[in-house]
Design a protein around this motif. Structure first.
Motif, PDB file in Angstrom:
ATOM      1  N   PRO A   1       0.838  -1.201   0.000  1.00 14.85           N
ATOM      2  CA  PRO A   1       0.000   0.000   0.000  1.00 14.85           C
ATOM      3  C   PRO A   1       0.876   1.255   0.000  1.00 14.85           C
ATOM      4  O   PRO A   1       1.972   1.254   0.551  1.00 14.85           O
ATOM      5  CB  PRO A   1      -0.793  -0.108   1.298  1.00 14.85           C
ATOM      6  CG  PRO A   1      -0.654  -1.511   1.741  1.00 14.85           C
ATOM      7  CD  PRO A   1       0.621  -2.033   1.160  1.00 14.85           C
ATOM      8  N   PHE A   2       0.386   2.309  -0.620  1.00 14.47           N
ATOM      9  CA  PHE A   2       1.181   3.520  -0.766  1.00 14.47           C
ATOM     10  C   PHE A   2       1.745   4.007   0.561  1.00 14.47           C
ATOM     11  O   PHE A   2       2.893   4.431   0.631  1.00 14.47           O
ATOM     12  CB  PHE A   2       0.341   4.626  -1.429  1.00 14.47           C
ATOM     13  CG  PHE A   2       1.165   5.804  -1.843  1.00 14.47           C
ATOM     14  CD1 PHE A   2       1.963   5.741  -2.965  1.00 14.47           C
ATOM     15  CD2 PHE A   2       1.153   6.976  -1.105  1.00 14.47           C
ATOM     16  CE1 PHE A   2       2.744   6.822  -3.355  1.00 14.47           C
ATOM     17  CE2 PHE A   2       1.925   8.054  -1.480  1.00 14.47           C
ATOM     18  CZ  PHE A   2       2.717   7.976  -2.610  1.00 14.47           C
ATOM     19  N   ASP A   3       0.999   3.912   1.637  1.00 13.62           N
ATOM     20  CA  ASP A   3       1.458   4.388   2.941  1.00 13.62           C
ATOM     21  C   ASP A   3       2.672   3.635   3.456  1.00 13.62           C
ATOM     22  O   ASP A   3       3.420   4.146   4.273  1.00 13.62           O
ATOM     23  CB  ASP A   3       0.336   4.267   3.978  1.00 13.62           C
ATOM     24  CG  ASP A   3      -0.836   5.174   3.666  1.00 13.62           C
ATOM     25  OD1 ASP A   3      -0.686   6.077   2.810  1.00 13.62           O
ATOM     26  OD2 ASP A   3      -1.906   4.979   4.265  1.00 13.62           O
ATOM     27  N   SER A   4       2.876   2.389   3.011  1.00 12.18           N
ATOM     28  CA  SER A   4       3.983   1.603   3.549  1.00 12.18           C
ATOM     29  C   SER A   4       5.223   1.616   2.653  1.00 12.18           C
ATOM     30  O   SER A   4       6.190   0.929   2.928  1.00 12.18           O
ATOM     31  CB  SER A   4       3.536   0.172   3.801  1.00 12.18           C
ATOM     32  OG  SER A   4       3.205  -0.449   2.585  1.00 12.18           O
ATOM     33  N   LYS A   5       5.207   2.405   1.593  1.00 15.74           N
ATOM     34  CA  LYS A   5       6.357   2.424   0.679  1.00 15.74           C
ATOM     35  C   LYS A   5       7.611   2.989   1.336  1.00 15.74           C
ATOM     36  O   LYS A   5       8.709   2.504   1.100  1.00 15.74           O
ATOM     37  CB  LYS A   5       6.019   3.190  -0.581  1.00 15.74           C
ATOM     38  CG  LYS A   5       5.069   2.395  -1.425  1.00 15.74           C
ATOM     39  CD  LYS A   5       4.845   3.024  -2.744  1.00 15.74           C
ATOM     40  CE  LYS A   5       3.916   2.103  -3.480  1.00 15.74           C
ATOM     41  NZ  LYS A   5       2.772   2.718  -3.956  1.00 15.74           N
ATOM     42  N   ILE A   6       7.455   3.995   2.159  1.00 19.87           N
ATOM     43  CA  ILE A   6       8.612   4.554   2.858  1.00 19.87           C
ATOM     44  C   ILE A   6       9.181   3.502   3.805  1.00 19.87           C
ATOM     45  O   ILE A   6      10.394   3.351   3.925  1.00 19.87           O
ATOM     46  CB  ILE A   6       8.245   5.847   3.608  1.00 19.87           C
ATOM     47  CG1 ILE A   6       7.724   6.895   2.617  1.00 19.87           C
ATOM     48  CG2 ILE A   6       9.421   6.389   4.390  1.00 19.87           C
ATOM     49  CD1 ILE A   6       8.657   7.209   1.459  1.00 19.87           C
ATOM     50  N   ALA A   7       8.311   2.726   4.451  1.00 17.58           N
ATOM     51  CA  ALA A   7       8.776   1.637   5.320  1.00 17.58           C
ATOM     52  C   ALA A   7       9.534   0.589   4.504  1.00 17.58           C
ATOM     53  O   ALA A   7      10.551   0.062   4.952  1.00 17.58           O
ATOM     54  CB  ALA A   7       7.600   0.998   6.053  1.00 17.58           C
ATOM     55  N   ALA A   8       9.058   0.284   3.286  1.00 15.87           N
ATOM     56  CA  ALA A   8       9.748  -0.671   2.416  1.00 15.87           C
ATOM     57  C   ALA A   8      11.135  -0.155   2.049  1.00 15.87           C
ATOM     58  O   ALA A   8      12.109  -0.913   2.017  1.00 15.87           O
ATOM     59  CB  ALA A   8       8.926  -0.940   1.162  1.00 15.87           C
ATOM     60  N   LEU A   9      11.240   1.119   1.795  1.00 14.46           N
ATOM     61  CA  LEU A   9      12.538   1.722   1.485  1.00 14.46           C
ATOM     62  C   LEU A   9      13.454   1.635   2.706  1.00 14.46           C
ATOM     63  O   LEU A   9      14.615   1.235   2.605  1.00 14.46           O
ATOM     64  CB  LEU A   9      12.349   3.174   1.047  1.00 14.46           C
ATOM     65  CG  LEU A   9      13.591   3.936   0.612  1.00 14.46           C
ATOM     66  CD1 LEU A   9      14.294   3.245  -0.542  1.00 14.46           C
ATOM     67  CD2 LEU A   9      13.209   5.346   0.210  1.00 14.46           C
ATOM     68  N   ALA A  10      12.930   1.963   3.871  1.00 16.80           N
ATOM     69  CA  ALA A  10      13.723   1.929   5.097  1.00 16.80           C
ATOM     70  C   ALA A  10      14.162   0.509   5.450  1.00 16.80           C
ATOM     71  O   ALA A  10      15.245   0.300   5.974  1.00 16.80           O
ATOM     72  CB  ALA A  10      12.931   2.542   6.246  1.00 16.80           C
ATOM     73  N   SER A  11      13.332  -0.482   5.124  1.00 21.31           N
ATOM     74  CA  SER A  11      13.643  -1.873   5.480  1.00 21.31           C
ATOM     75  C   SER A  11      14.642  -2.520   4.530  1.00 21.31           C
ATOM     76  O   SER A  11      15.138  -3.603   4.804  1.00 21.31           O
ATOM     77  CB  SER A  11      12.367  -2.707   5.491  1.00 21.31           C
ATOM     78  OG  SER A  11      11.932  -2.952   4.156  1.00 21.31           O
ATOM     79  N   GLY A  12      14.906  -1.895   3.392  1.00 22.94           N
ATOM     80  CA  GLY A  12      15.813  -2.480   2.419  1.00 22.94           C
ATOM     81  C   GLY A  12      15.120  -3.285   1.335  1.00 22.94           C
ATOM     82  O   GLY A  12      15.773  -3.862   0.481  1.00 22.94           O
ATOM     83  N   ALA A  13      13.774  -3.344   1.351  1.00 17.16           N
ATOM     84  CA  ALA A  13      13.043  -4.056   0.305  1.00 17.16           C
ATOM     85  C   ALA A  13      13.163  -3.322  -1.030  1.00 17.16           C
ATOM     86  O   ALA A  13      13.129  -3.931  -2.093  1.00 17.16           O
ATOM     87  CB  ALA A  13      11.574  -4.213   0.684  1.00 17.16           C
ATOM     88  N   ILE A  14      13.293  -2.008  -0.975  1.00 16.17           N
ATOM     89  CA  ILE A  14      13.537  -1.187  -2.162  1.00 16.17           C
ATOM     90  C   ILE A  14      14.907  -0.566  -1.973  1.00 16.17           C
ATOM     91  O   ILE A  14      15.220  -0.021  -0.913  1.00 16.17           O
ATOM     92  CB  ILE A  14      12.452  -0.106  -2.322  1.00 16.17           C
ATOM     93  CG1 ILE A  14      11.096  -0.764  -2.556  1.00 16.17           C
ATOM     94  CG2 ILE A  14      12.798   0.827  -3.473  1.00 16.17           C
ATOM     95  CD1 ILE A  14       9.934   0.204  -2.625  1.00 16.17           C
ATOM     96  N   LEU A  15      15.751  -0.644  -2.993  1.00 20.87           N
ATOM     97  CA  LEU A  15      17.137  -0.217  -2.881  1.00 20.87           C
ATOM     98  C   LEU A  15      17.435   0.965  -3.791  1.00 20.87           C
ATOM     99  O   LEU A  15      16.816   1.123  -4.838  1.00 20.87           O
ATOM    100  CB  LEU A  15      18.056  -1.381  -3.262  1.00 20.87           C
ATOM    101  CG  LEU A  15      17.836  -2.657  -2.449  1.00 20.87           C
ATOM    102  CD1 LEU A  15      18.544  -3.818  -3.119  1.00 20.87           C
ATOM    103  CD2 LEU A  15      18.316  -2.469  -1.026  1.00 20.87           C
ATOM    104  N   ASP A  16      18.409   1.770  -3.408  1.00 21.31           N
ATOM    105  CA  ASP A  16      18.870   2.871  -4.249  1.00 21.31           C
ATOM    106  C   ASP A  16      19.895   2.312  -5.227  1.00 21.31           C
ATOM    107  O   ASP A  16      21.065   2.145  -4.895  1.00 21.31           O
ATOM    108  CB  ASP A  16      19.484   3.970  -3.383  1.00 21.31           C
ATOM    109  CG  ASP A  16      19.860   5.207  -4.195  1.00 21.31           C
ATOM    110  OD1 ASP A  16      20.035   5.082  -5.431  1.00 21.31           O
ATOM    111  OD2 ASP A  16      19.987   6.280  -3.594  1.00 21.31           O
ATOM    112  N   TRP A  17      19.436   1.969  -6.442  1.00 21.41           N
ATOM    113  CA  TRP A  17      20.289   1.311  -7.417  1.00 21.41           C
ATOM    114  C   TRP A  17      21.326   2.274  -8.006  1.00 21.41           C
ATOM    115  O   TRP A  17      22.295   1.844  -8.612  1.00 21.41           O
ATOM    116  CB  TRP A  17      19.456   0.639  -8.502  1.00 21.41           C
ATOM    117  CG  TRP A  17      20.087  -0.649  -8.908  1.00 21.41           C
ATOM    118  CD1 TRP A  17      20.691  -0.937 -10.091  1.00 21.41           C
ATOM    119  CD2 TRP A  17      20.218  -1.826  -8.115  1.00 21.41           C
ATOM    120  NE1 TRP A  17      21.194  -2.215 -10.080  1.00 21.41           N
ATOM    121  CE2 TRP A  17      20.914  -2.779  -8.876  1.00 21.41           C
ATOM    122  CE3 TRP A  17      19.828  -2.165  -6.815  1.00 21.41           C
ATOM    123  CZ2 TRP A  17      21.223  -4.056  -8.401  1.00 21.41           C
ATOM    124  CZ3 TRP A  17      20.134  -3.434  -6.345  1.00 21.41           C
ATOM    125  CH2 TRP A  17      20.818  -4.351  -7.136  1.00 21.41           C
TER     126      TRP A  17
END
Length: 168
Positions: free
Chosen positions: A36-52
């Motif tokens: 969900p859109f609200d949890s995207k920042i949490a996904a970034l913080a958790s490492g699920a989304i990476l700064d490629w």
């Protein structure tokens, strides 16, 4: 003349304009939107989304379609699986066409894709290649399949957009 079905084509064969591989809906192949859109920042913080831009191949360029200027960091945010495919694809492109590189023109949170797109989870990217006129995009799409992208579409003016490859 009508093009034959993609189902009978070799995976290394260049794509036709508007062709998708495999022949299934994108979400059937790579899965539905799960974050969900609200949890995207949490996904970034958790490492699920990476700064490629930091973790990925140094020669990949991150821009938008209409400029070669650097874009905001959000254009670098992808999942590890997609990032790994981008790295492999960059190596294939630079081997096939020296001094040519992968250009990522849209990934995480690209506003034109909306909140229900796989782009909004860093699981999809729009790509082109630097220094090419677009005539190689069909081959690049086939390379993306071989690089590990689960679903690939060669988007062109024939299917209502500026030429690029969509991968997820």
């Amino acid at each position: 003349m009508e093009q034959p079905s993609s189902a009978n084509r070799d995976e290394n064969t260049a794509f036709w304009e508007c062709e998708e591989r495999p022949l299934a809906q994108e979400t059937e192949v790579v899965g539905n939107l799960v974050c969900p859109f609200d949890s995207k920042i949490a996904a970034l913080a958790s490492g699920a989304i990476l700064d490629w831009c930091i973790e990925g191949h140094a020669d990949i360029q991150y821009t938008d379609l209409n400029t070669t200027e650097s874009q905001p960091r959000s254009n670098c945010l992808v999942t590890r699986e997609l990032g790994d495919a981008l790295d492999i694809l960059e190596r294939q492109i630079s081997a096939a066409w020296p001094n040519t590189h992968l250009r990522v023109i849209g990934t995480w949170n690209a506003p034109e894709h909306g909140d229900t797109s796989l782009h909004s989870e860093g699981r999809a990217a729009d790509i082109v290649v630097s220094g090419e006129d677009g005539s190689v995009l069909g081959r690049v799409a086939a390379m993306a399949v071989n690089a590990g992208a689960g679903w690939v579409k060669y988007v062109s003016g024939k299917c209502g957009a500026l030429p690029h490859i969509h991968i997820s």
